[in-house]
Design a protein around this motif. Structure first.
Motif, PDB file in Angstrom:
ATOM      1  N   UNK A  28       0.833  -1.199   0.000  1.00  0.00           N
ATOM      2  CA  UNK A  28       0.000   0.000   0.000  1.00  0.00           C
ATOM      3  C   UNK A  28       0.866   1.247   0.000  1.00  0.00           C
ATOM      4  N   UNK A  29       1.871   1.268   0.876  1.00  0.00           N
ATOM      5  CA  UNK A  29       2.808   2.376   0.938  1.00  0.00           C
ATOM      6  C   UNK A  29       4.203   1.885   0.553  1.00  0.00           C
ATOM      7  N   UNK A  30       4.965   2.675  -0.193  1.00  0.00           N
ATOM      8  CA  UNK A  30       6.311   2.247  -0.568  1.00  0.00           C
ATOM      9  C   UNK A  30       7.196   2.008   0.654  1.00  0.00           C
ATOM     10  N   UNK A  31       8.044   0.981   0.547  1.00  0.00           N
ATOM     11  CA  UNK A  31       9.063   0.669   1.562  1.00  0.00           C
ATOM     12  C   UNK A  31       8.485   0.128   2.866  1.00  0.00           C
ATOM     13  N   UNK A  32       7.148  -0.025   2.950  1.00  0.00           N
ATOM     14  CA  UNK A  32       6.516  -0.425   4.213  1.00  0.00           C
ATOM     15  C   UNK A  32       5.651  -1.672   4.014  1.00  0.00           C
ATOM     16  N   UNK A  33       6.278  -2.829   3.899  1.00  0.00           N
ATOM     17  CA  UNK A  33       5.479  -4.057   3.768  1.00  0.00           C
ATOM     18  C   UNK A  33       4.715  -4.342   5.058  1.00  0.00           C
ATOM     19  N   UNK A  55      10.342   5.800  -8.567  1.00  0.00           N
ATOM     20  CA  UNK A  55       9.725   6.191  -7.308  1.00  0.00           C
ATOM     21  C   UNK A  55       8.437   5.403  -7.149  1.00  0.00           C
ATOM     22  N   UNK A  56       8.460   4.406  -6.265  1.00  0.00           N
ATOM     23  CA  UNK A  56       7.250   3.636  -5.975  1.00  0.00           C
ATOM     24  C   UNK A  56       6.337   4.548  -5.166  1.00  0.00           C
ATOM     25  N   UNK A  57       5.190   4.855  -5.734  1.00  0.00           N
ATOM     26  CA  UNK A  57       4.289   5.848  -5.134  1.00  0.00           C
ATOM     27  C   UNK A  57       3.306   5.195  -4.166  1.00  0.00           C
ATOM     28  N   UNK A  67      12.690  10.533  -4.157  1.00  0.00           N
ATOM     29  CA  UNK A  67      11.874  10.985  -3.031  1.00  0.00           C
ATOM     30  C   UNK A  67      11.765   9.874  -1.991  1.00  0.00           C
ATOM     31  N   UNK A  68      11.492  10.269  -0.750  1.00  0.00           N
ATOM     32  CA  UNK A  68      11.237   9.299   0.313  1.00  0.00           C
ATOM     33  C   UNK A  68       9.816   9.509   0.820  1.00  0.00           C
ATOM     34  N   UNK A  69       8.959   8.529   0.546  1.00  0.00           N
ATOM     35  CA  UNK A  69       7.596   8.594   1.083  1.00  0.00           C
ATOM     36  C   UNK A  69       7.508   7.699   2.305  1.00  0.00           C
ATOM     37  N   UNK A  83      19.053   1.678  -2.307  1.00  0.00           N
ATOM     38  CA  UNK A  83      17.951   1.087  -1.557  1.00  0.00           C
ATOM     39  C   UNK A  83      17.617  -0.335  -2.027  1.00  0.00           C
ATOM     40  N   UNK A  84      17.146  -1.137  -1.091  1.00  0.00           N
ATOM     41  CA  UNK A  84      16.505  -2.405  -1.420  1.00  0.00           C
ATOM     42  C   UNK A  84      15.015  -2.101  -1.379  1.00  0.00           C
ATOM     43  N   UNK A  85      14.360  -2.129  -2.522  1.00  0.00           N
ATOM     44  CA  UNK A  85      12.984  -1.634  -2.624  1.00  0.00           C
ATOM     45  C   UNK A  85      12.007  -2.807  -2.659  1.00  0.00           C
ATOM     46  N   UNK A  86      11.226  -2.999  -1.589  1.00  0.00           N
ATOM     47  CA  UNK A  86      10.214  -4.063  -1.609  1.00  0.00           C
ATOM     48  C   UNK A  86       9.070  -3.679  -2.547  1.00  0.00           C
TER      49      UNK A  86
END
Length: 250
Positions: free
Chosen positions: A5-10, A60-62, A107-109, A243-246
């Motif tokens: 749902x949110x980038x970087x936050x599984x 940028x994973x939004x 960007x960092x969301x 970054x390691x991007x989930x």
């Protein structure tokens, strides 16, 4: 398989990540042993070599399955993201070698907050942020995602004092560490945010050995405080890989 749902936050175990093709083999094996599929970010000749395969420079994973990509993002990588079902929206401008022409997508969301130097944010991304009423946190550091290691929705680690203060001001717990001690080929040093990423709600992976960092004890205690475990490529110097991007989770 579900999108984050949110980038970087599984919210559960990650099934797919986006990763610099130059990540340590030990990091790759660690991810594969965790049954994670890897999409490798290929090299681009449009930016300087140190960041030429950093995923957070080109993508940028939004949210959910929406990713913004530089028009000159690596074609093979972008195709692989499309195969996974991502909706790729190309930004207005290419990234290029000279700063700040390489930071438009970095960007960092963090939940509803977005950290960046918005003077240089790609305008297509900026329009989406403003349309969705996300909270813009203006910082001077153009490499926002590189500089911010996201621990959870309310905690980050950074070596940038201004980011540290801005985060605290928004109620985000932040750990300030000393700059440097992170490898980035061709440059003096890289950034902590570029070294890792979450592969589960409470599991963080580092590209390199976090125990080699002079602030290791502080980092370990901060992660413990937030009930986050870590895995790392032991024996190797910490290295910034964009970054390691989930991407997807169970």
């Amino acid at each position: 398989m579900r999108y984050l749902k949110f980038p970087h936050l599984p919210s559960s175990k990650v099934t797919h990540v986006l990763l610099d093709k130059r990540a340590y083999n030990k990091t790759v094996y660690l991810l594969e042993d965790s049954k994670i599929n890897i999409i490798f970010c290929e090299k681009s000749d449009d930016v300087y070599d140190a960041i030429s395969s950093h995923p957070d420079i080109f993508y940028f994973h939004y949210e959910n399955n929406l990713i913004f990509a530089a028009p000159n993002s690596p074609e093979k990588t972008t195709r692989e993201l499309c195969k996974l079902g991502f909706n790729i929206i190309f930004g207005e401008k290419n990234v290029s070698e000279k700063y700040p022409e390489d930071i438009g997508y970095n960007l960092a969301r963090i939940g509803e907050y977005v950290f960046h130097n918005f003077e240089f944010t790609d305008r297509i991304i900026l329009r989406h942020i403003e349309k969705d009423n996300l909270k813009k946190i203006q910082i001077n550091q153009g490499y926002a995602k590189c500089s911010i290691l996201i621990v959870n929705q309310s905690a980050i680690i950074t070596s940038d004092k201004k980011i540290y203060r801005k985060a605290l001001g928004q109620g985000i717990d932040a750990l300030l560490i000393v700059p440097g001690f992170i490898k980035l080929e061709g440059l003096n040093y890289g950034f902590i945010g570029g070294c890792g990423g979450l592969i589960d709600r409470d599991v963080l992976v580092f590209n390199g050995d976090i125990a080699k960092h002079p602030d290791y004890e502080k980092i370990k205690e901060f992660l413990k405080k937030h009930k986050v475990e870590y895995l790392c490529a032991e024996g190797f110097e910490l290295s910034d890989i964009g970054s390691i991007i989930p991407l997807c989770q169970q």
